[in-house]
Design an enzyme around this catalytic site. Structure first.
Site, PDB file in Angstrom:
ATOM      1  CG  ASN A 139      -9.333  -9.136   0.645  1.00  0.00           C
ATOM      2  OD1 ASN A 139      -9.884  -9.814   1.391  1.00  0.00           O
ATOM      3  ND2 ASN A 139      -9.862  -8.347  -0.263  1.00  0.00           N
ATOM      4  NE  ARG A 199      -9.128  -8.053  10.045  1.00  0.00           N
ATOM      5  CZ  ARG A 199      -9.005  -8.065  11.405  1.00  0.00           C
ATOM      6  NH1 ARG A 199      -9.622  -8.619  12.698  1.00  0.00           N
ATOM      7  NH2 ARG A 199      -7.791  -7.571  11.631  1.00  0.00           N
ATOM      8  CG  ASP A 233     -14.179 -10.530   0.737  1.00  0.00           C
ATOM      9  OD1 ASP A 233     -14.397 -11.139   2.553  1.00  0.00           O
ATOM     10  OD2 ASP A 233     -13.250  -9.835   0.924  1.00  0.00           O
ATOM     11  NE  ARG A 256       1.769  -3.812  -1.395  1.00  0.00           N
ATOM     12  CZ  ARG A 256       0.818  -3.612  -2.038  1.00  0.00           C
ATOM     13  NH1 ARG A 256       0.265  -4.207  -2.664  1.00  0.00           N
ATOM     14  NH2 ARG A 256       0.181  -2.502  -0.810  1.00  0.00           N
ATOM     15  CG  ASP A 283      -3.739  -5.598  -2.198  1.00  0.00           C
ATOM     16  OD1 ASP A 283      -3.619  -4.536  -2.489  1.00  0.00           O
ATOM     17  OD2 ASP A 283      -4.962  -6.117  -2.707  1.00  0.00           O
ATOM     18  CG  HIS A 304      -9.280  -4.984   3.676  1.00  0.00           C
ATOM     19  ND1 HIS A 304     -10.973  -4.572   3.637  1.00  0.00           N
ATOM     20  CD2 HIS A 304      -8.654  -4.645   2.889  1.00  0.00           C
ATOM     21  CE1 HIS A 304     -10.476  -2.834   3.491  1.00  0.00           C
ATOM     22  NE2 HIS A 304      -9.419  -2.789   2.665  1.00  0.00           N
ATOM     23  CD  GLU A 322      -2.518  -1.879   1.147  1.00  0.00           C
ATOM     24  OE1 GLU A 322      -3.134  -3.324   0.533  1.00  0.00           O
ATOM     25  OE2 GLU A 322      -2.630  -0.941   0.561  1.00  0.00           O
ATOM     26  CG  ASN A 357       1.972   2.744  -0.998  1.00  0.00           C
ATOM     27  OD1 ASN A 357       1.438   3.887  -2.328  1.00  0.00           O
ATOM     28  ND2 ASN A 357       1.710   1.693  -0.916  1.00  0.00           N
TER      29      ASN A 357
HETATM   30  O1  ZXU Z   1      -8.338   3.455  -5.654  1.00  0.00           O
HETATM   31  C1  ZXU Z   1      -8.878   2.138  -6.393  1.00  0.00           C
HETATM   32  C2  ZXU Z   1      -7.553   1.394  -5.846  1.00  0.00           C
HETATM   33  C3  ZXU Z   1      -7.202   0.941  -4.693  1.00  0.00           C
HETATM   34  C4  ZXU Z   1      -5.566   0.718  -4.183  1.00  0.00           C
HETATM   35  C5  ZXU Z   1      -5.441  -1.085  -4.948  1.00  0.00           C
HETATM   36  C6  ZXU Z   1      -4.407  -1.481  -5.233  1.00  0.00           C
HETATM   37  C7  ZXU Z   1      -4.506  -1.716  -3.581  1.00  0.00           C
HETATM   38  O2  ZXU Z   1      -2.111  -1.914  -2.934  1.00  0.00           O
HETATM   39  C8  ZXU Z   1      -4.369  -0.366  -2.849  1.00  0.00           C
HETATM   40  O3  ZXU Z   1      -3.560  -0.332  -1.470  1.00  0.00           O
HETATM   41  C9  ZXU Z   1      -4.925   0.046  -2.970  1.00  0.00           C
HETATM   42  N1  ZXU Z   1      -9.618   1.848  -6.909  1.00  0.00           N
HETATM   43  C10 ZXU Z   1      -9.864   3.268  -6.727  1.00  0.00           C
HETATM   44  C11 ZXU Z   1     -11.355   2.351  -8.323  1.00  0.00           C
HETATM   45  C12 ZXU Z   1     -11.931   1.602  -8.020  1.00  0.00           C
HETATM   46  C13 ZXU Z   1     -11.572   0.435  -8.261  1.00  0.00           C
HETATM   47  C14 ZXU Z   1     -12.293  -0.751  -8.064  1.00  0.00           C
HETATM   48  C15 ZXU Z   1     -13.884  -0.618  -7.674  1.00  0.00           C
HETATM   49  O4  ZXU Z   1     -14.465  -1.712  -6.576  1.00  0.00           O
HETATM   50  C16 ZXU Z   1     -14.343   0.941  -7.325  1.00  0.00           C
HETATM   51  C17 ZXU Z   1     -13.483   1.344  -7.705  1.00  0.00           C
HETATM   52  C18 ZXU Z   1     -11.267   3.699  -5.631  1.00  0.00           C
HETATM   53  O5  ZXU Z   1     -11.054   4.890  -5.990  1.00  0.00           O
HETATM   54  N2  ZXU Z   1     -10.892   2.475  -5.207  1.00  0.00           N
HETATM   55  C19 ZXU Z   1     -12.160   2.880  -3.675  1.00  0.00           C
HETATM   56  C20 ZXU Z   1     -10.967   3.760  -3.077  1.00  0.00           C
HETATM   57  C21 ZXU Z   1      -9.333   2.831  -2.472  1.00  0.00           C
HETATM   58  O6  ZXU Z   1     -10.185   1.950  -2.027  1.00  0.00           O
HETATM   59  C22 ZXU Z   1      -9.516   0.246  -2.487  1.00  0.00           C
HETATM   60  C23 ZXU Z   1      -8.674  -0.113  -1.511  1.00  0.00           C
HETATM   61  C24 ZXU Z   1      -8.135   0.535   0.315  1.00  0.00           C
HETATM   62  C25 ZXU Z   1      -7.498   2.263  -0.068  1.00  0.00           C
HETATM   63  C26 ZXU Z   1      -7.520   2.540   1.193  1.00  0.00           C
HETATM   64  C27 ZXU Z   1      -7.665   1.370   2.599  1.00  0.00           C
HETATM   65  O7  ZXU Z   1      -7.410   1.872   3.850  1.00  0.00           O
HETATM   66  C28 ZXU Z   1      -7.953   0.630   2.259  1.00  0.00           C
HETATM   67  O8  ZXU Z   1      -8.353  -0.537   3.777  1.00  0.00           O
HETATM   68  C29 ZXU Z   1      -8.016  -0.601   1.631  1.00  0.00           C
HETATM   69  O9  ZXU Z   1      -7.978  -1.181  -1.396  1.00  0.00           O
HETATM   70  C30 ZXU Z   1      -7.813  -2.233  -2.314  1.00  0.00           C
HETATM   71  C31 ZXU Z   1      -7.211  -2.787  -2.637  1.00  0.00           C
HETATM   72  C32 ZXU Z   1      -7.054  -4.057  -4.012  1.00  0.00           C
HETATM   73  O10 ZXU Z   1      -6.466  -4.849  -4.333  1.00  0.00           O
HETATM   74  C33 ZXU Z   1      -8.127  -2.879  -4.679  1.00  0.00           C
HETATM   75  C34 ZXU Z   1      -8.860  -1.672  -4.808  1.00  0.00           C
HETATM   76  O11 ZXU Z   1     -10.194  -1.842  -5.726  1.00  0.00           O
HETATM   77  C35 ZXU Z   1      -8.824  -1.489  -3.743  1.00  0.00           C
HETATM   78  C36 ZXU Z   1      -9.099  -0.302  -3.290  1.00  0.00           C
HETATM   79  O12 ZXU Z   1     -10.310  -0.204  -4.304  1.00  0.00           O
HETATM   80 CA    CA Z   2     -11.882  -9.982   3.293  1.00  0.00          CA
END
Ligand code: ZXU
Ligand code: CA
Length: 476
Positions: free
Chosen positions: A98, A148, A157, A185, A187, A191, A224, A287
């Protein structure tokens, strides 16, 4: 793209989160193959940005499509795929397509600016500014275009509507298929546009006949999509020709086994609870993300509440719904912490104790007897339906799988002492939760089934485990 292509007598995917490729290869040979695990979900293989404290989520910030991470390089990856396939264990790669990283050093607010196009330069792919959706952030989950076509937490993005971007993603995924990978998977699929994803999936190669797959087999794809209802994006937009992670399964099972819903309500578990069709669903208890409290909110059951976790996992593995996935974690105090590593940041391999459990900071839930024996249970009962449900109108439940397996669960605060229909042929069976068959004897509880298929079943509240499970021999 809904068939995992497990080998005979193998099933269930284990997510070896942050494991090194060489350690995975060893684990396939010494444990996963022999125990009948069907496959492994690896961490992302793409080169990722390095963030000071090495948080686990840095691997979800790609900077190229080179197979170079802390888990190993391309040679180590290919060796792992070869050795795991040889032992009947498939490899599914966590594909982060993504977005690309925030290009931290150039991100807006650190001296860079949105006009600064170098934040959109990923020379090793190459991607340039024209390959990205720019100028907005994901802020409104009620608006599909925002979800998205905007940046998720500042991550660059990609525009999968552009042919060039699709080609780069397709080449990356085909490179993995051609060395023997069985699927992906996807990821953050929520989005991306389902139509763009389908175009990508339909251009993927068939699985490699050079690596033991039959000709014409399509890669297994599970997307996912965190959908607990209430958002503009629905998981039902994605299950036309690929599978989807059913997060409601994780949420609702965690609720039920923590006492928020009586276990008797699990009688119609699966589609009856509004979940995706069983053939479209990838399911788990927890997970890598929601075990840390992200994504699904609410309190998800994890290894930290081990008795309840094993009960929920046993129920999931005994039930016919979905393709099952088991989480294999590392211990963490801080929810951003990355894997066990030495002072130079190299990931430390799990140690294997004499009793088969792991050390060096790795939890290895997949090596817990109550879990690996239920993986075998699922393999033995494959193809049978759920029948002969029993409950005590509260939190004691039991059911059969055809005439091949039987499970009973005691979630009440009093003993379960019942004569129940096990559907099994007369004989004596080892309870696979409390022990194994060792030198022809049950090291745990044994159950004697009469000619009518009935047996006296006992699960005292004080016992170490709240589940009893028996099944026919695998060879039958
Ligand atoms: O907590 C995280 C990372 C979470 C995460 C990573 C991989 C996943 O497969 C996933 O499901 C969640 N990341 C922390 C720290 C962070 C990382 C990067 C960033 O630019 C800012 C902060 C965090 O607090 N993130 C904000 C809340 C979680 O928001 C994220 C989601 C996410 C969570 C819930 C949802 O309903 C949704 O639609 C998306 O997916 C990601 C996917 C990614 O590939 C990379 C990401 O940074 C993220 C991601 O930040
Ligand atoms: Ca996107």
């Amino acid at each position: 793209h809904k068939d995992p292509h497990f080998s005979d007598n193998h099933g269930t995917i284990v997510h070896l989160f942050e494991w090194k490729w060489s350690d995975i290869a060893d684990e396939c040979e010494r444990f996963l193959g022999p125990m009948g695990y069907g496959g492994i979900q690896t961490s992302p293989v793409q080169e990722n940005v390095v963030i000071g404290s090495r948080p686990w989520w840095e691997r979800y910030q790609p900077i190229s499509y080179k197979w170079v991470t802390r888990s190993g390089d391309a040679e180590a990856f290919k060796d792992m795929v070869r050795r795991c396939n040889k032992d009947g264990v498939r490899i599914y790669v966590d594909a982060v397509i993504n977005h690309m990283s925030t290009n931290q050093k150039l991100a807006v607010g650190t001296g860079g600016s949105t006009a600064d196009t170098s934040a959109f330069q990923f020379y090793a792919v190459p991607y340039g500014p024209g390959d990205f959706n720019r100028g907005c952030s994901v802020t409104n989950y009620k608006n599909v275009s925002n979800v998205r076509n905007c940046e998720l937490n500042g991550l660059r993005d990609l525009n999968q509507g552009k042919n060039y971007v699709r080609e780069k993603i397709i080449d990356f995924m085909n490179g993995l298929i051609d060395v023997g990978v069985a699927g992906f998977r996807i990821d953050a699929a929520k989005h991306m546009w389902p139509n763009d994803l389908e175009i990508i999936y339909n251009k993927l190669h068939n699985l490699s006949t050079k690596h033991g797959f039959k000709s014409g087999q399509r890669p297994y794809i599970y997307q996912e999509v965190i959908d607990n209802g209430g958002e503009a994006v629905s998981s039902k937009e994605y299950n036309r020709n690929a599978a989807v992670t059913e997060f409601k399964h994780s949420n609702k099972l965690s609720n039920a086994f923590q006492g928020r819903d009586a276990l008797k309500w699990l009688i119609n578990w699966g589609e009856g609870w509004g979940f995706l069709p069983s053939g479209d669903a990838l399911v788990f208890v927890d997970n890598h993300d929601n075990q840390r409290g992200h994504g699904s909110g609410g309190s998800i059951l994890t290894h930290k509440k081990s008795k309840l976790y094993k009960m929920a996992t046993a129920f999931m593995l005994a039930h016919p719904y979905g393709v099952t996935q088991v989480m294999s974690s590392f211990h963490f105090d801080n929810s951003d912490a990355g894997p066990p590593a030495d002072s130079s940041g190299n990931i430390i391999s799990p140690g294997i104790n004499a009793d088969g459990t792991c050390s060096n900071g790795w939890v290895c839930e997949h090596r817990w007897r109550q879990i690996y024996n239920m993986v075998r249970f699922r393999n033995v009962v494959k193809g049978t339906a759920l029948n002969d449900w029993w409950d005590n109108k509260s939190n004691q439940i039991a059911f059969c799988r055809g005439g091949s397996g039987f499970i009973a669960v005691n979630g009440d605060s009093w003993d379960l002492k019942q004569t129940l229909q096990t559907c099994l042929p007369a004989g004596t069976y080892c309870d696979v939760i409390s022990g194994n068959l060792v030198n022809g004897k049950c090291s745990g509880k044994s159950v004697t089934v009469g000619r009518d298929g009935k047996a006296y079943i006992e699960i005292l509240k004080s016992e170490y485990d709240g589940v009893l499970a028996i099944h026919k021999q695998p060879s039958d």
